[in-house]
Design a protein around this motif. Structure first.
Motif, PDB file in Angstrom:
ATOM      1  N   SER A  98       0.805  -1.222   0.000  1.00  0.00           N
ATOM      2  CA  SER A  98       0.000   0.000   0.000  1.00  0.00           C
ATOM      3  C   SER A  98       0.834   1.266   0.000  1.00  0.00           C
ATOM      4  N   ALA A  99       2.138   1.169   0.315  1.00  0.00           N
ATOM      5  CA  ALA A  99       2.976   2.372   0.280  1.00  0.00           C
ATOM      6  C   ALA A  99       3.693   2.427  -1.052  1.00  0.00           C
ATOM      7  N   ILE A 100       4.813   1.739  -1.113  1.00  0.00           N
ATOM      8  CA  ILE A 100       5.661   1.832  -2.312  1.00  0.00           C
ATOM      9  C   ILE A 100       5.020   1.124  -3.497  1.00  0.00           C
ATOM     10  N   TYR A 125       6.466  -1.270   9.260  1.00  0.00           N
ATOM     11  CA  TYR A 125       7.580  -1.823   8.477  1.00  0.00           C
ATOM     12  C   TYR A 125       8.404  -2.680   9.425  1.00  0.00           C
ATOM     13  N   GLY A 132       6.714   3.744  10.712  1.00  0.00           N
ATOM     14  CA  GLY A 132       5.276   3.824  10.470  1.00  0.00           C
ATOM     15  C   GLY A 132       4.935   3.587   9.008  1.00  0.00           C
ATOM     16  N   PRO A 134       1.556   3.041   5.957  1.00  0.00           N
ATOM     17  CA  PRO A 134       0.212   3.590   5.736  1.00  0.00           C
ATOM     18  C   PRO A 134      -0.876   2.836   6.497  1.00  0.00           C
ATOM     19  N   THR A 144       9.331   6.128  13.433  1.00  0.00           N
ATOM     20  CA  THR A 144       9.213   7.425  12.750  1.00  0.00           C
ATOM     21  C   THR A 144       8.064   8.261  13.306  1.00  0.00           C
ATOM     22  N   GLU A 151      -1.210  10.218  10.649  1.00  0.00           N
ATOM     23  CA  GLU A 151      -1.833  10.134   9.326  1.00  0.00           C
ATOM     24  C   GLU A 151      -2.956   9.099   9.330  1.00  0.00           C
TER      25      GLU A 151
ATOM     26  N   TYR B  26      12.233   7.484   3.176  1.00  0.00           N
ATOM     27  CA  TYR B  26      11.537   6.200   3.216  1.00  0.00           C
ATOM     28  C   TYR B  26      12.517   5.189   3.813  1.00  0.00           C
ATOM     29  N   CYS B  53       7.602  10.730   6.603  1.00  0.00           N
ATOM     30  CA  CYS B  53       7.982   9.383   6.171  1.00  0.00           C
ATOM     31  C   CYS B  53       7.025   9.043   5.032  1.00  0.00           C
ATOM     32  N   VAL B  54       7.484   9.221   3.815  1.00  0.00           N
ATOM     33  CA  VAL B  54       6.602   9.103   2.653  1.00  0.00           C
ATOM     34  C   VAL B  54       6.439   7.652   2.212  1.00  0.00           C
ATOM     35  N   GLU B  55       5.740   7.442   1.088  1.00  0.00           N
ATOM     36  CA  GLU B  55       5.381   6.078   0.712  1.00  0.00           C
ATOM     37  C   GLU B  55       6.418   5.384  -0.170  1.00  0.00           C
ATOM     38  N   SER B  56       7.458   6.078  -0.584  1.00  0.00           N
ATOM     39  CA  SER B  56       8.496   5.416  -1.371  1.00  0.00           C
ATOM     40  C   SER B  56       9.676   6.363  -1.522  1.00  0.00           C
TER      41      SER B  56
END
Lengths: 266, 386
Positions: A98-100, A125, A132, A134, A144, A151, B26, B53-56
């Motif tokens: 769901s993230a990367i 993770y 953290g 999603p 983190t 969020e 990330y 802390c982003v998604e990628s």
């Protein structure tokens, strides 16, 4: 084939999962469903990305493809197009999927490509030590989010439904029978089947969130899981789920035209 | 005052002292401890920055690009697969001339999957227009961040920079480090003064189409800036030395090279091992020395040529492989070019890939190989599994 034991690569043991990890339960449920389906070791392929969940195919004796972070579904799409007669199962995690890998997830659902995707959602993770994701619940501590995540989270099962998957269900590593059945139903249905398996990570999630033991995490999943029908009744009565609770059950089951389905030869 | 600290935490301290306004990253092993520590630093109010802390990794550097274009000093960190995933934005950042500093916790690239150290990841972005600085230890890793920001933001340069330090070997080990005071760093590194930035009152566009009439000139300008960066880096390193007592005025560093017959050239943490090996070989009467490269981009070929002017053989210890080239390693190719006029033989010896330890005996072995004129090859290869 008589036992799920036959599907394991015993030479790869001991595995890398931490004490109390729920991933083994989810793998067992998956292999039990595979057994019930009567699938053939030589005709089944397990595909994964990066993360704890993605180590799973390495312990299974079929062909497997361990790919890059978030991109298991893109690789799996290629495998399914080249070998539509293969039974394809993807293991992934909340961060990976769901993230990367969010983009690939929604498009695989939209194409409704014929495969079964099992997401071990441990809400963190885990492999990299507890950052953290999603799916980290609001307020939860991670490395983190040292004072609590702020969020909003993804509802993965609903995301799959909204994106076009033919089947979407959510259970937990506590609900072993329900989870196994959902995976089997997912495997039976042509098209994209998504099964979210909430799973405990005492090491990277639990110990920072007052759920240090495996049992406390399993109890957390047992006590906070609300059956979808009950949630719908509550909604009709104008009651909302309290924070931290989540729905389980079958979110969608339909038979839209799917990509990569082998047609029976007349 | 010296403090014992993990290499990653030393880098996080350096980032804090550099006062970035936006930090976006990330998680990826072995970079995680840097960004976890920064999350704490920001959450505790020790650094007034937006942390996400982003998604990628792709999003990490993309959001850094946006924040930098808006006029902020920004920071990110990554490694290996994460850097490879960022690659599109890596070129964009340099092309838009945004002085972002990013730490690379050097790690090998898959497949097969490996989380352990070599330097293939940063080196494969050799031509991206980012400066590349390599640290030997935690102190140098820390200090190079200040120098990188100062040089990158200099209007003569305006290029982004990687500060590279070896994954696990430096990120996860504890060393004594001297942490500068905030007011000292503020004096050395004033607030970011963007050359141009997104401003609705005075609109400009970044990254627009360049037709064939213009594109080539953009690439020319990036290369010219990288050439100017050598002088700017030296000056920034010298100024740092004057203020903090640790001199980084050289883009290369010589160790017992004065009367050496054979020089070993290397980058990063392995230089520590090589210095020990050089000492032992010197004790045995062998005239050998080390040339450490602190900067790979810009490549300080004048300094390399001067430093190697008196030697008869050069062994380049490569933690990368230049697949398909006659010269086995990417560093050796540059060194060979630098000393070409001298006619000194230069050999690339590739090893330590995917985290394999490089020991003093390996260093002694490649020294002997260079002395006997052995051509480029791998060292420490396990022939039995080939």
């Amino acid at each position: 084939m008589k036992s799920v034991e036959d599907w394991y690569r015993h030479d790869r043991m001991p595995h890398i999962f931490c004490t109390g990890c729920g991933n083994g339960t989810v793998i067992n449920c998956t292999l039990e469903a595979v057994m019930q389906m009567g699938w053939d070791i030589d005709n089944t392929i397990f595909i994964s990305g990066i993360g704890c969940s993605s180590r799973s195919p390495g312990y299974i004796t079929t062909d497997s493809l361990h790919t890059t972070h978030g991109r298991a579904l893109a690789f799996a799409t290629g495998v399914k197009l080249a070998k539509p007669e293969f039974d394809v199962v993807v293991f992934t995690g909340d961060g990976d999927l769901s993230a990367i890998g969010g983009n690939h997830f929604i498009h695989a659902c939209r194409r409704n490509i014929n495969m079964t995707v099992i997401c071990m959602n441990n809400m963190i993770y885990g492999m990299t030590g507890g950052q953290g994701s999603p799916c980290t619940p609001a307020g939860a501590i991670s490395t983190t989010t040292p004072y609590g995540a702020t969020e909003p989270v993804f509802d993965l099962a609903r995301l799959a439904e909204a994106s076009g998957a033919n089947y979407s269900a959510r259970w937990t590593a506590y609900h072993v029978k329900e989870l196994t059945k959902a995976i089997k139903v997912g495997m039976e249905i042509p098209g994209f089947s998504f099964i979210e398996a909430m799973t405990q990570c005492p090491t990277s999630y639990g110990r920072r969130n007052k759920l240090r033991t495996t049992t406390s995490m399993l109890e957390y999943m047992r006590d906070n899981a609300v059956l979808l029908n009950k949630a719908k009744r509550m909604e009709a009565e104008g009651r909302e789920l309290s924070p931290g609770r989540f729905t389980v059950g079958e979110f969608v089951k339909r038979f839209r035209p799917a990509l990569g389905v082998v047609k029976d030869e007349e | 005052m010296l403090q014992i600290m993990e290499g990653s935490h030393a880098v996080a301290e350096a980032v804090k002292l550099s006062r970035p306004q936006v930090v976006s990253a990330y998680p990826i092993t072995p970079q995680t401890h840097i960004v976890e520590r920064l999350a704490e630093i920001v959450a505790d109010g020790e650094l007034d920055a937006d942390y996400i802390c982003v998604e990628s990794e792709f999003s990490a550097l993309s959001s850094c690009l946006g924040a930098s274009a808006a006029g902020s000093r920004v920071y990110s960190a990554t490694t290996s697969q994460g850097l490879a995933f960022m690659a599109e934005v890596v070129f964009n950042v340099a092309g838009m001339r945004l002085p972002i500093v990013m730490t690379i916790a050097n790690r090998s690239l898959g497949a097969p999957l490996s989380i352990w150290n070599d330097q293939q990841d940063s080196l494969f972005l050799r031509d991206s227009g980012w400066m590349q600085l390599y640290a030997e230890d935690a102190q140098e890793a820390m200090d190079l961040h200040f120098i990188a920001y100062k040089a990158a933001e200099n209007h003569e340069v305006l290029l982004p920079a990687f500060v590279c330090f070896d994954g696990f070997i430096l990120t996860h080990t504890f060393e004594p480090v001297d942490i500068p005071k905030q007011e000292e760093i503020d004096a050395y590194l004033p607030a970011f003064n963007p050359y141009q930035r997104l401003d609705a009152k005075d609109p400009i566009s970044f990254g627009m189409y360049a037709t064939p009439d213009y594109y080539q000139e953009f690439r020319y300008e990036i290369n010219a800036a990288m050439t100017r960066a050598k002088k700017v880096l030296r000056e920034a390193g010298a100024e740092f030395g004057e203020m903090f007592g640790r001199d980084y005025s050289g883009l290369v560093e010589e160790y017992r090279l004065d009367d050496a017959d054979t020089a070993i050239v290397a980058m990063g943490s392995v230089c520590g091992t090589i210095k020990d090996a050089v000492d032992e070989m010197r004790d045995d009467g062998k005239k050998v020395g080390l040339l450490k490269l602190r900067s790979f981009r810009p490549f300080p070929y004048e300094d390399v040529r001067t430093a190697l002017a008196g030697v008869s053989n050069v062994a380049v210890l490569e933690k990368n492989i230049n697949i398909g080239s006659r010269m086995l390693g990417a560093v050796g190719l540059e060194v060979k070019d630098a000393v070409y006029k001298n006619g000194t033989p230069v050999y690339s010896y590739v090893g330590g890939l995917g985290g394999r330890d490089i020991r003093r005996k390996d260093v002694k072995m490649i020294t002997e190989w260079a002395e006997t004129g052995r051509n480029d090859c791998f060292f420490g290869l396990r022939e039995e599994v080939l």
